[in-house]
Write an enzyme that holds these catalytic residues in place. Structure first.
Site, PDB file in Angstrom:
ATOM      1  N   GLU A  74       8.069  -8.950  46.234  1.00  0.00           N
ATOM      2  CA  GLU A  74       7.547  -9.375  47.538  1.00  0.00           C
ATOM      3  C   GLU A  74       6.523 -10.488  47.348  1.00  0.00           C
ATOM      4  OE1 GLU A  74       5.699  -5.241  48.271  1.00  0.00           O
ATOM      5  OE2 GLU A  74       4.312  -6.667  49.189  1.00  0.00           O
ATOM      6  N   CYS A  91       7.885  -2.495  48.221  1.00  0.00           N
ATOM      7  CA  CYS A  91       7.787  -1.999  46.842  1.00  0.00           C
ATOM      8  C   CYS A  91       9.062  -1.324  46.342  1.00  0.00           C
ATOM      9  CB  CYS A  91       6.600  -1.056  46.711  1.00  0.00           C
ATOM     10  SG  CYS A  91       5.057  -1.857  47.161  1.00  0.00           S
ATOM     11  N   ARG A 147      -4.599   4.073  57.883  1.00  0.00           N
ATOM     12  CA  ARG A 147      -4.192   5.460  57.571  1.00  0.00           C
ATOM     13  C   ARG A 147      -2.743   5.726  57.963  1.00  0.00           C
ATOM     14  NH1 ARG A 147      -8.871   8.796  60.286  1.00  0.00           N
ATOM     15  NH2 ARG A 147      -7.617  10.584  59.646  1.00  0.00           N
ATOM     16  N   THR A 190      -0.299   4.200  57.019  1.00  0.00           N
ATOM     17  CA  THR A 190       0.595   4.014  55.874  1.00  0.00           C
ATOM     18  C   THR A 190       0.840   5.308  55.107  1.00  0.00           C
ATOM     19  OG1 THR A 190      -1.290   3.429  54.519  1.00  0.00           O
ATOM     20  CG2 THR A 190      -0.042   1.614  55.453  1.00  0.00           C
ATOM     21  N   HIS A 194       6.391   6.403  43.759  1.00  0.00           N
ATOM     22  CA  HIS A 194       5.673   5.143  43.971  1.00  0.00           C
ATOM     23  C   HIS A 194       4.173   5.432  43.976  1.00  0.00           C
ATOM     24  CE1 HIS A 194       4.549   1.237  45.233  1.00  0.00           C
ATOM     25  NE2 HIS A 194       4.082   1.647  46.408  1.00  0.00           N
ATOM     26  N   ASN A 228      -1.595  -1.055  41.532  1.00  0.00           N
ATOM     27  CA  ASN A 228      -0.317  -1.019  42.234  1.00  0.00           C
ATOM     28  C   ASN A 228       0.455  -2.296  41.923  1.00  0.00           C
ATOM     29  OD1 ASN A 228       1.836  -0.809  43.922  1.00  0.00           O
ATOM     30  ND2 ASN A 228       0.644  -0.644  45.830  1.00  0.00           N
TER      31      ASN A 228
END
Lengths: 503, 399
Positions: free
Chosen positions: A223, A263, A356, A358, A391, A423
């Site tokens: 990305e 991701c 939040r 997410t 992940h 990450n």
């Protein structure tokens, strides 16, 4: 402006360090040549291609560049010198990379006579709308962070009924920032998601022993491609010589494509790669999947800056095939919903995310669903699984989801690498998977669950084979090597931002 | 008896330095008029022109230099443009020697300070692109060559100290000579300590005072056939030998990286053409783009033995008397201040070298006139294009 036809020719030679050797007298040349100056006419048709891409060279003499030419000023002071290959048969100019020399006392003789390895990097800075120039005339010391790994093509011994992973590689550079419990990986100035993709792919080829000309397809998920239009995969295919090389027009007989799904752009393609090598009509022996990201985040004091506490940099590459498999793919399950938890609009430099939001309706909902469905389909209980990896955007999320799914600490810690690398977006769950493969024994089951914002999850179940152990000695650049290396260099916040922004 | 080739009957030049306000063609005009005046010829006597510049296309958006010169001189004679002054002179010599022309104007110009922020990038056009892509700078190869030299001749410890000082002495010596040159860019002395200090400040093997500057300037000369030269001057200077040689553009690919094979090849063939021995050359203009190159050129041309030039320099500069003393023989080097102090406007640099040798051979060098043991009869100029990629030698002599 970089001129495109020149750029094409320069990168063709320079990205891979292609040269020629006269088979009559053995004399070697950097840059391809159809004629040997020593043998004259009798060398016609007797020049073979040679490249220095996997070789080790020696830095013979060097100097410190403090006032570079204009396109190199962003790099800061660097070491430039003459590098010889094959005991002095060939000499090339080169720049040492991965050195922060500001305010350091330099003793040139401490660099000279040392062994160096070519790195694939950005060549120099260019305007925002220009072609990004790359080259492998950038070098690091062989006795430091990156080990020298020879690329030996191994004749496959065993055919499998199920497709699986035949080799892999992870690429994370030596620069880190440490804040609290979290260490995060940082690119050097001349790196980006393209260079990490190539380096990871190179490591995967070395580990697998697969003949690069037999790789029929390469997928690159990212990305943070520095181009809005122009694939990373084409660069990977060209530099790593994937597929049959068609001479003299310099085309590679390979299919290459970039994928994007936040991701999970890379993990999503694991099943496509496996299916492709499994389908006889495709005539594809191997397929490579790369996840690479210079994970983007706005500076801390700007909107979206909360990501700046977590982002890393790195790439991972997995080669799928039916021969000499180290982990067979037992099954998979994917799920998707249109959940706008994280996005980056066109022409924007940094992504934004929904706070939040997410966590609950996005990450947890999709990962638990994908994993439960997969286990249900394969009739698996948590105790049937040796390792679980998901992940990892931070430390909290993957631990919470593992516990919720009923996994114990010993099942999920091996794959938890976010605390060391940050990450790495498309590379995050694959790096966790690689860490497990680095140490797994034969006949162990691994469940890997990716997550991509936007949103979706892929869950895979893999079972290791006996060949995992015999291939292990071919992998020097393990996750452990990259975590525990004494050459790791920690930098402060300002340096981190400068390096991350790059050339 | 040595060969007597075409004759230089007049020389002219501008001062080198920063000439922001003067257009390049005006610089050429100044040098040309001075040369014509000293030769005592008329504009209309000129039958051809050979000019040199490296970068006017880039620095001044001038593509067809010949057109500017035609307009300036109001002549429609054949003109050709080369890169270096020596290249223009060599081609002019060939033309005169062939009998085609009796009077030829040779001129060179460069205007580098107009492009202060980009000129170092422009200079990379003189290197191979791969070195540029790997991060090379105009100075880097000099420093790599220095490292190669130290390695080859195993120079370390006390010797290294002497070596480093010897290079600094070259800069100091050239600045000393420039104080007597009214055309020089830097007419001031620089102490050896200052040269050394600049290196220390940047922790680099060569520092600011080891390198020639960038400059604006022009130089010109009038070349006449041997037969008619005496009609115009009592002291013609003959081009006894002129030669050039080439080497690989890629410095790392060269077999020997402690000197320039092109320089050695050029001096050999020029001496052969002139029917002279190197020991007969008493004054030389060497292309000291860096102090290192003045030193290595002494070896390349055969004045010093391989690996010993720095010792010859060190021994001569302890109490410098205006010349190098090599094996008991005097050698005057860069008496105009060299590229270091006289200045280095690329296309004109070689013209300043020839200007100096001509003036010295004619005994017209004023305050800086050298005092040879006997009659000063032969001198030579070495000009390089790129980092030893091309070497030009002109051997000049007088009756």
């Amino acid at each position: 402006m970089t001129s495109e036809p020149i750029e094409r020719r320069v990168s063709y030679i320079g990205d891979r360090l292609r040269g020629s050797r006269c088979i009559v007298c053995g004399r070697e040349y950097f840059k391809t040549k159809d004629y040997c100056g020593k043998c004259g006419r009798k060398s016609f048709g007797k020049m073979e291609e040679v490249d220095f891409f996997y070789e080790k060279g020696k830095l013979e003499v060097c100097t410190l560049i403090k006032e570079p030419t204009n396109k190199f000023t962003k790099l800061g002071p660097f070491i430039y010198g003459i590098i010889s290959f094959h005991d002095g048969k060939v000499r090339v100019p080169g720049r040492l990379t991965d050195l922060i020399l500001r305010n350091k006392k330099i003793e040139l003789s401490s660099f000279e006579e040392r062994e160096v390895i070519p790195r694939f990097r950005r060549r120099h800075a260019v305007g925002h709308s220009d072609i990004i120039p790359t080259i492998s005339l950038a070098f690091t010391f062989a006795d430091e962070y990156y080990p020298h790994q020879e690329y030996d093509i191994v004749k496959p011994k065993k055919e499998y009924d199920t497709p699986g992973i035949v080799g892999y590689g992870v690429y994370v550079p030596k620069f880190r920032i440490k804040e609290g419990a979290l260490e995060r990986s940082i690119p050097f100035m001349d790196e980006d998601s393209i260079t990490a993709a190539v380096e990871a792919g190179k490591t995967a080829l070395v580990h697998s022993g697969v003949d690069s000309s037999l790789v029929g397809k390469v997928y690159v998920g990212s990305e943070s491609n520095p181009y809005a239009v122009k694939p990373i995969a084409s660069k990977v295919a060209q530099v790593l010589k994937l597929g049959e090389e068609e001479k003299p027009d310099g085309l590679q007989g390979v299919d290459a494509v970039d994928t994007e799904f936040a991701c999970k752009a890379a993990t999503s393609m694991f099943k496509d790669a496996s299916s492709l090598v499994y389908y006889p009509g495709a005539n594809t022996s191997y397929a490579m999947v790369i996840g690479t990201d210079n994970s983007q985040a706005a500076p801390r004091d700007e909107p979206g800056g909360e990501l700046d506490l977590f982002v890393g940099y790195g790439g991972s590459a997995f080669i799928f095939g039916m021969r000499d498999v180290i982990a067979e793919i037992e099954g998979w399950y994917s799920c998707t919903s249109d959940t706008p938890d994280f996005w980056r609009r066109d022409l924007e430099s940094y992504p934004r995310h929904g706070g939040r939001f997410t966590g609950e309706p996005a990450y947890f909902k999709h990962t638990t669903k994908a994993c439960r469905k997969l286990m249900e389909r394969l009739n698996l209980q948590p105790e049937d699984i040796s390792y679980f990896v998901s992940h990892q955007p931070n430390i909290r999320f993957p631990v919470k989801v593992a516990k919720e799914l009923g996994f114990r600490e010993e099942q999920y810690t091996a794959g938890l690498q976010v605390a060391k690398f940050g990450n790495t977006y498309s590379g995050a769950s694959p790096i966790g998977l690689a860490a497990i493969l680095d140490n797994a024994k034969p006949n162990e089951r691994i469940v890997v669950v990716s997550y991509g914002s936007g949103a979706g999850s892929d869950a895979y179940s893999l079972v290791t084979t006996s060949q995992i152990e015999e291939k292990r000695r071919r992998q020097k650049f393990t996750i452990r090597h990259q975590v525990e290396n004494e050459c790791i260099e920690y930098v402060d916040y300002d340096t981190y931002r400068r390096l991350k922004l790059g050339l | 008896m040595e060969r007597q080739g075409p004759a230089i009957i007049g020389v002219g030049r501008t001062r080198f330095g920063e000439h922001y306000e003067i257009a390049p063609e005006k610089l050429v005009e100044e040098a040309w008029l001075r040369a014509s005046e000293s030769a005592g010829i008329e504009r209309k006597d000129l039958e051809a022109g050979y000019f040199s510049d490296y970068f006017l296309q880039l620095t001044n958006k001038i593509g067809i230099e010949e057109g500017f010169l035609s307009e300036l001189s109001e002549l429609h004679i054949p003109m050709e443009k080369m890169r270096s002054f020596s290249s223009a002179l060599l081609n002019a010599c060939n033309a005169v020697q062939s009998g085609r022309y009796s009077f030829v104007l040779v001129g060179g110009v460069e205007k580098m300070t107009d492009r202060w922020d980009k000129i170092r990038d422009d200079l990379m056009l003189l290197e191979d692109p791969w070195s540029y892509y790997a991060g090379c700078t105009p100075e880097a190869n000099h420093e790599l060559m220095l490292r190669e030299y130290l390695k080859r001749y195993k120079i370390s410890g006390k010797s290294l100290e002497t070596f480093n000082i010897a290079l600094a002495q070259i800069a100091a010596k050239n600045h000393y000579h420039a104080t007597k040159n009214e055309y020089a860019q830097f007419q001031k002395e620089v102490a050896v300590e200052t040269v050394l200090e600049k290196r220390l400040q940047t922790s680099k093997p060569l520092g600011l005072y080891d390198f020639a500057p960038i400059s604006d300037g022009a130089a010109a000369l009038i070349l006449a056939s041997h037969e008619i030269a005496r009609e115009y001057t009592d002291t013609p200077v003959y081009v006894a030998g002129s030669s050039s040689a080439t080497d690989y553009i890629t410095f790392p690919s060269r077999e020997d990286r402690t000197g320039f094979v092109a320089s050695t090849a050029a001096i050999e063939s020029a001496l052969k053409m002139a029917d002279l021995d190197i020991n007969q050359i008493e004054i030389a203009e060497l292309y000291d783009q860096s102090t290192l190159l003045e030193m290595t050129s002494l070896e390349d041309l055969g004045f010093s033995k391989r690996g010993r030039a720095w010792l010859d320099i060190s021994n001569s500069c302890r109490d410098y008397e205006g010349f190098y003393q090599i094996d008991g023989k005097k050698l005057f080097v860069n008496t105009n201040g060299g590229l270091k102090a006289d200045g280095n406007p690329l296309g004109a640099t070689g013209g300043a070298q020839i200007f100096e040798i001509v003036r010295q051979l004619r005994g017209e060098a004023g305050d800086r006139q050298v005092k040879a043991d006997g009659d000063l009869r032969f001198g030579c100029a070495l000009e390089l294009e790129g980092f030893g990629t091309k070497a030009y030698i002109h051997v000049l002599g007088r009756d």
